[in-house]
Design an enzyme around this catalytic site. Sequence first.
Site, PDB file in Angstrom:
ATOM      1  N   ASN A   9      24.311  18.889 -16.823  1.00 50.13           N
ATOM      2  CA  ASN A   9      23.245  19.885 -16.956  1.00 50.13           C
ATOM      3  C   ASN A   9      22.838  19.951 -18.430  1.00 50.13           C
ATOM      4  O   ASN A   9      23.569  20.508 -19.240  1.00 50.13           O
ATOM      5  CB  ASN A   9      23.783  21.246 -16.465  1.00 50.13           C
ATOM      6  CG  ASN A   9      22.833  22.386 -16.766  1.00 50.13           C
ATOM      7  OD1 ASN A   9      21.664  22.176 -17.076  1.00 50.13           O
ATOM      8  ND2 ASN A   9      23.336  23.610 -16.684  1.00 50.13           N
ATOM      9  N   LYS A  11      20.494  21.533 -19.806  1.00 51.26           N
ATOM     10  CA  LYS A  11      19.889  22.811 -20.211  1.00 51.26           C
ATOM     11  C   LYS A  11      18.601  22.522 -20.996  1.00 51.26           C
ATOM     12  O   LYS A  11      17.940  21.531 -20.713  1.00 51.26           O
ATOM     13  CB  LYS A  11      20.899  23.650 -21.001  1.00 51.26           C
ATOM     14  CG  LYS A  11      22.220  23.768 -20.249  1.00 51.26           C
ATOM     15  CD  LYS A  11      23.152  24.794 -20.802  1.00 51.26           C
ATOM     16  CE  LYS A  11      24.426  24.823 -19.956  1.00 51.26           C
ATOM     17  NZ  LYS A  11      25.354  25.876 -20.340  1.00 51.26           N
ATOM     18  N   HIS A  97      22.035  29.327 -11.829  1.00 49.27           N
ATOM     19  CA  HIS A  97      22.926  29.172 -12.988  1.00 49.27           C
ATOM     20  C   HIS A  97      23.089  30.526 -13.683  1.00 49.27           C
ATOM     21  O   HIS A  97      22.159  31.328 -13.710  1.00 49.27           O
ATOM     22  CB  HIS A  97      22.338  28.137 -13.958  1.00 49.27           C
ATOM     23  CG  HIS A  97      23.292  27.769 -15.047  1.00 49.27           C
ATOM     24  ND1 HIS A  97      23.461  28.542 -16.165  1.00 49.27           N
ATOM     25  CD2 HIS A  97      24.173  26.737 -15.161  1.00 49.27           C
ATOM     26  CE1 HIS A  97      24.395  27.989 -16.936  1.00 49.27           C
ATOM     27  NE2 HIS A  97      24.834  26.895 -16.345  1.00 49.27           N
ATOM     28  N   GLU A  99      22.995  31.367 -16.651  1.00 45.59           N
ATOM     29  CA  GLU A  99      21.986  31.653 -17.687  1.00 45.59           C
ATOM     30  C   GLU A  99      20.695  32.168 -17.050  1.00 45.59           C
ATOM     31  O   GLU A  99      19.997  33.005 -17.627  1.00 45.59           O
ATOM     32  CB  GLU A  99      21.748  30.393 -18.534  1.00 45.59           C
ATOM     33  CG  GLU A  99      22.913  30.160 -19.492  1.00 45.59           C
ATOM     34  CD  GLU A  99      23.219  28.703 -19.785  1.00 45.59           C
ATOM     35  OE1 GLU A  99      22.353  27.838 -19.573  1.00 45.59           O
ATOM     36  OE2 GLU A  99      24.350  28.431 -20.236  1.00 45.59           O
ATOM     37  N   GLU A 169      31.544  28.481 -11.842  1.00 45.54           N
ATOM     38  CA  GLU A 169      31.457  28.488 -13.296  1.00 45.54           C
ATOM     39  C   GLU A 169      31.756  29.894 -13.817  1.00 45.54           C
ATOM     40  O   GLU A 169      30.855  30.739 -13.877  1.00 45.54           O
ATOM     41  CB  GLU A 169      30.043  28.098 -13.743  1.00 45.54           C
ATOM     42  CG  GLU A 169      29.619  26.713 -13.314  1.00 45.54           C
ATOM     43  CD  GLU A 169      28.547  26.159 -14.249  1.00 45.54           C
ATOM     44  OE1 GLU A 169      28.793  25.115 -14.845  1.00 45.54           O
ATOM     45  OE2 GLU A 169      27.497  26.797 -14.393  1.00 45.54           O
ATOM     46  N   GLY A 175      30.144  27.218 -22.267  1.00 45.72           N
ATOM     47  CA  GLY A 175      29.722  27.032 -23.656  1.00 45.72           C
ATOM     48  C   GLY A 175      30.634  27.679 -24.680  1.00 45.72           C
ATOM     49  O   GLY A 175      30.276  27.811 -25.852  1.00 45.72           O
ATOM     50  N   SER A 216      32.885  24.515 -20.048  1.00 50.06           N
ATOM     51  CA  SER A 216      33.613  23.836 -21.125  1.00 50.06           C
ATOM     52  C   SER A 216      34.440  22.637 -20.645  1.00 50.06           C
ATOM     53  O   SER A 216      35.546  22.387 -21.133  1.00 50.06           O
ATOM     54  CB  SER A 216      34.493  24.834 -21.889  1.00 50.06           C
ATOM     55  OG  SER A 216      33.685  25.820 -22.517  1.00 50.06           O
TER      56      SER A 216
HETATM   57  P1  PGA Z   1      29.303  23.934 -20.703  1.00 45.23           P
HETATM   58  O1  PGA Z   1      28.193  24.439 -19.661  1.00 45.23           O
HETATM   59  O2  PGA Z   1      29.909  22.680 -20.131  1.00 45.23           O
HETATM   60  O3  PGA Z   1      28.571  23.695 -21.971  1.00 45.23           O
HETATM   61  O4  PGA Z   1      30.319  25.032 -20.810  1.00 45.23           O
HETATM   62  C1  PGA Z   1      28.407  24.322 -18.284  1.00 45.23           C
HETATM   63  C2  PGA Z   1      27.222  24.857 -17.543  1.00 45.23           C
HETATM   64  O5  PGA Z   1      26.609  25.839 -17.988  1.00 45.23           O
HETATM   65  O6  PGA Z   1      26.842  24.322 -16.485  1.00 45.23           O
END
Ligand code: PGA
Length: 249
Positions: A9, A11, A97, A99, A169, A175, A216
């Site tokens: 992903n 983003k 997601h 976010e 998640e 992140g 992460s």
């Molecule tokens: P990350 O994000 O691997 O940077 O923690 C995962 C995600 O938001 O799908």
Amino acid sequence: MRTILIVGNWKMNKTASEATAFMRGLLARVPAQPANLELVVAPPFTALESVRLALGASSPIQLGAQDLFWEDHGAYTGEVSAPMLKDLGCRYVIVGHSERRTLFGEQGDLIQKKIRAALKHGLRPILCIGETLAQRDNGTTDHVLTQQVHDGLSGLATEALATITIAYEPVWAIGTGRASTGENANAVVKDVIRPALAALYGDQTAQAVRVLYGGSVTGANAAEFFAQPDIDGALVGGASLKVEEFLAI
Ligand code: PGA
């Protein structure tokens, strides 16, 4: 046997030209695909076409989108629909997601509308669910995840579940560099997420749905998650942006 799925992903990262350069680098290095593994990259909408061109007709990597709108077309300024994504060669689409939930207020029935729109047009939805740190600390993780499964997936045709993937998640792991452990994530999938699916669609269907871990994931910890019996792959953010790191996963 559930096939391992690894989804990058991106983003809001990489212009169309950066995406082309990245894909050239990745494709030059990606090994011939082992039988039990699916690889997907989910670039921003603006880079879908250049990634599609880089992948060509018979690539071991498939294309995904990060979001969609539920109507097919019309006066919805700024939105992108399932038929548009399908026409660009997308096979998967991420929905809900954290976010999008946090920054854009997406929740409940809105997320289910997106799931239904994806299914209607033959896109495979990846439904993201996860608890925040506050929810974990006040002991409501199980309730939150069960509700998110219910809101996203209740009332669908049982056959539709064959094309749906869930990404667990934990929001506190996204992140932050603080991934969950394989053991903890597996326990959540086994004891909360699959039972929530089973309550809606029966145990056999619940056992067949792919559930990924996200938050992460890196080359250093991916194997720990893939070794878990109830985890079927990973949704990868930051580590999917660098060829070496993504290959390591
Ligand atoms: P990350 O994000 O691997 O940077 O923690 C995962 C995600 O938001 O799908």
